[in-house]
Design an enzyme around this catalytic site. Structure first.
Site, PDB file in Angstrom:
ATOM      1  N   TYR A 111      -9.770  -2.728  10.616  1.00 45.27           N
ATOM      2  CA  TYR A 111      -9.586  -1.756   9.647  1.00 45.27           C
ATOM      3  C   TYR A 111      -8.699  -0.708   9.913  1.00 45.27           C
ATOM      4  O   TYR A 111      -8.228  -0.490  10.945  1.00 45.27           O
ATOM      5  CB  TYR A 111     -10.949  -0.948   9.895  1.00 45.27           C
ATOM      6  CG  TYR A 111     -11.286   0.100   8.583  1.00 45.27           C
ATOM      7  CD1 TYR A 111     -11.514  -0.348   7.161  1.00 45.27           C
ATOM      8  CD2 TYR A 111     -10.855   1.509   8.593  1.00 45.27           C
ATOM      9  CE1 TYR A 111     -11.832   0.322   6.107  1.00 45.27           C
ATOM     10  CE2 TYR A 111     -10.995   2.383   7.596  1.00 45.27           C
ATOM     11  CZ  TYR A 111     -11.430   1.806   6.374  1.00 45.27           C
ATOM     12  OH  TYR A 111     -11.605   2.661   5.398  1.00 45.27           O
ATOM     13  N   PHE A 124      -6.434   3.702   0.248  1.00 47.65           N
ATOM     14  CA  PHE A 124      -5.582   2.470   0.911  1.00 47.65           C
ATOM     15  C   PHE A 124      -6.347   2.067   2.234  1.00 47.65           C
ATOM     16  O   PHE A 124      -6.839   2.751   2.853  1.00 47.65           O
ATOM     17  CB  PHE A 124      -4.263   3.216   1.910  1.00 47.65           C
ATOM     18  CG  PHE A 124      -3.638   2.607   2.701  1.00 47.65           C
ATOM     19  CD1 PHE A 124      -2.496   1.987   2.305  1.00 47.65           C
ATOM     20  CD2 PHE A 124      -4.198   2.171   4.079  1.00 47.65           C
ATOM     21  CE1 PHE A 124      -1.833   1.037   3.233  1.00 47.65           C
ATOM     22  CE2 PHE A 124      -3.401   1.396   4.896  1.00 47.65           C
ATOM     23  CZ  PHE A 124      -2.466   0.596   4.502  1.00 47.65           C
ATOM     24  N   GLU A 125      -6.361   0.773   2.269  1.00 46.69           N
ATOM     25  CA  GLU A 125      -7.087   0.170   3.269  1.00 46.69           C
ATOM     26  C   GLU A 125      -6.400  -1.056   3.559  1.00 46.69           C
ATOM     27  O   GLU A 125      -6.154  -1.758   2.492  1.00 46.69           O
ATOM     28  CB  GLU A 125      -8.734   0.013   2.814  1.00 46.69           C
ATOM     29  CG  GLU A 125      -9.716   1.064   2.791  1.00 46.69           C
ATOM     30  CD  GLU A 125     -10.924   0.607   2.418  1.00 46.69           C
ATOM     31  OE1 GLU A 125     -11.270  -0.068   1.694  1.00 46.69           O
ATOM     32  OE2 GLU A 125     -11.917   1.387   3.340  1.00 46.69           O
ATOM     33  N   ILE A 126      -6.240  -1.515   4.677  1.00 41.22           N
ATOM     34  CA  ILE A 126      -6.011  -3.042   4.910  1.00 41.22           C
ATOM     35  C   ILE A 126      -7.071  -3.498   5.911  1.00 41.22           C
ATOM     36  O   ILE A 126      -7.164  -2.666   7.009  1.00 41.22           O
ATOM     37  CB  ILE A 126      -4.570  -3.287   5.509  1.00 41.22           C
ATOM     38  CG1 ILE A 126      -3.611  -2.874   4.742  1.00 41.22           C
ATOM     39  CG2 ILE A 126      -4.481  -4.698   6.114  1.00 41.22           C
ATOM     40  CD1 ILE A 126      -1.980  -3.023   5.035  1.00 41.22           C
TER      41      ILE A 126
END
Ligand code: GDP
Ligand code: MN
Length: 348
Positions: free
Chosen positions: A178, A235-237
């Site tokens: 995460y 925003f997330e990767i």
């Protein structure tokens, strides 16, 4: 790079020019966007930013999800902009609505009360469905089951620096699950009992709590109270298999049963953040200093002048939120014992 085109991707530059795509293999990854048809021009802007700064070299797919059918304009415009394959998914009714255990009168009273108190999105039903969907369902949409990694993109965001490596591969190679670029304090009015639910979950499921967790990010008194710090989830990767794990699903189900998505206005950002901070090991989280990002009203502009030059950044470092008093990013650095990036004092 080879000269042949991959099926389903935009053709590389005209004859004689080198291919746009970076060499090497690709991860099993996709961008994912939840949007309405009316979001088309704002998501078009976001896509253009992501393509220019990153994806034109990688051609990753893009999944669009909606609680109504996407119209032809939405599909045509987004397909023309994305260099990878585009896919359009309808959200099943069971994932976008009130669960049967929710007391409708109680939920309606809460919305009315929040409307009077002018709490942002406090009177909105659709916003609550959205937050619940992003908290518990997007990663199990049939279109998402084909992928292991996701990068969430919302309408109207900006990227300000080149991204010169495969961020999905970075996550995988470094054991990350995460990631974030901006962290901040949540409005307490939207989550008064979220921490009570989280604590109940910790007691019921100690087996899901990581030993080397980031409790210190969330709490200043060893877990007694929540300090409202969270990673900003627009925003997330991240790792889809973590979200699909028994641990995360048990967490979501516990919160969902407590009803706070409707009896309060729990956001998916604190939900994902509490899960990541408690159930992942410290070193499975990642802060991307080098991904320069804007979502109204905050900017993450990388600290470090040389870095900004190298990455051709066009953000104003004075607008960087990281070292501001309302950001939780300093706390993240401290609990991980990471040195703050070169130049942070003079840029704050
Ligand atoms: P904010 O960033 O918290 O102000 O909320 P946004 O309006 O940006 O919504 C968050 C995300 O959910 C964005 O990607 C929106 O496009 C999407 N979204 C919000 N409401 C709805 C909705 O009712 N239907 C659909 N399909 N998407 C929505
Ligand atoms: Mn948004």
């Amino acid at each position: 790079g080879g000269t042949s085109e991959k099926p389903g991707t935009t053709p590389n530059p005209p004859k004689g020019l080198p291919p746009a795509a970076a060499d090497g293999s690709r991860m099993n990854a996709t961008f994912v966007t939840l949007a309405r048809n009316t979001d088309i021009w704002e998501i078009a802007k976001s896509i253009r930013n992501v393509e220019d700064r990153f994806n034109r070299n990688y051609n990753y797919d893009w999944v669009f999800l909606n609680d109504a059918e996407f119209d032809d304009t939405f599909k045509k415009v987004t397909t023309s902009l994305v260099s990878g394959k585009t896919k359009y998914g309808l959200i099943p009714k069971e994932h976008w609505g009130f669960p049967e255990w929710i007391d409708q009168d109680k939920a309606a009273n809460v919305r009315e009360d929040m409307r009077e108190r002018k709490i942002i999105y406090g009177d909105s039903i659709s916003y609550r469905h959205m937050c619940r969907y992003e908290s518990g369902f997007f990663f199990r949409h049939p279109l998402m089951l084909d992928y292991e990694w996701y990068w969430r993109v919302e309408p109207s965001i900006e990227l300000y620096c080149d991204i010169q490596y495969d961020t999905f591969k970075y996550m995988a190679d470094h054991g990350k699950k995460y990631s974030f670029v901006i962290s901040l304090y949540e409005y307490v009015e939207t989550i008064p009992t979220l921490w009570d639910s989280a604590k109940k979950f910790m007691q019921k499921h100690p087996e899901h709590i990581a030993e080397d967790n980031s409790m210190q990010f969330l709490s200043d008194d060893n877990g007694k109270t929540y300090n409202h710090c969270h990673f900003w989830s627009n925003f997330e990767i991240g790792d889809l298999n973590w979200l699909r794990s028994q641990a995360y699903l048990d967490f979501f189900d516990a919160l969902d049963k407590d009803g706070g998505f409707f009896y309060e206005r729990w956001g998916d950002a604190p939900v994902h953040s509490i899960a990541a901070a408690l159930m992942l090991k410290k070193d499975e989280l990642h802060f991307f200093n080098d991904i320069a990002y804007y979502h109204v009203p905050f900017t993450h502009c990388p600290t470090g002048e040389q870095l900004r030059m190298d990455l051709k950044c066009h953000c104003n470092p004075k607008e960087n939120f990281d070292w501001n008093g309302y950001s939780c990013t300093s706390r993240y650095f401290e609990l991980n014992g990471i040195k703050k990036p070169e130049g942070y004092e003079k840029e704050q």
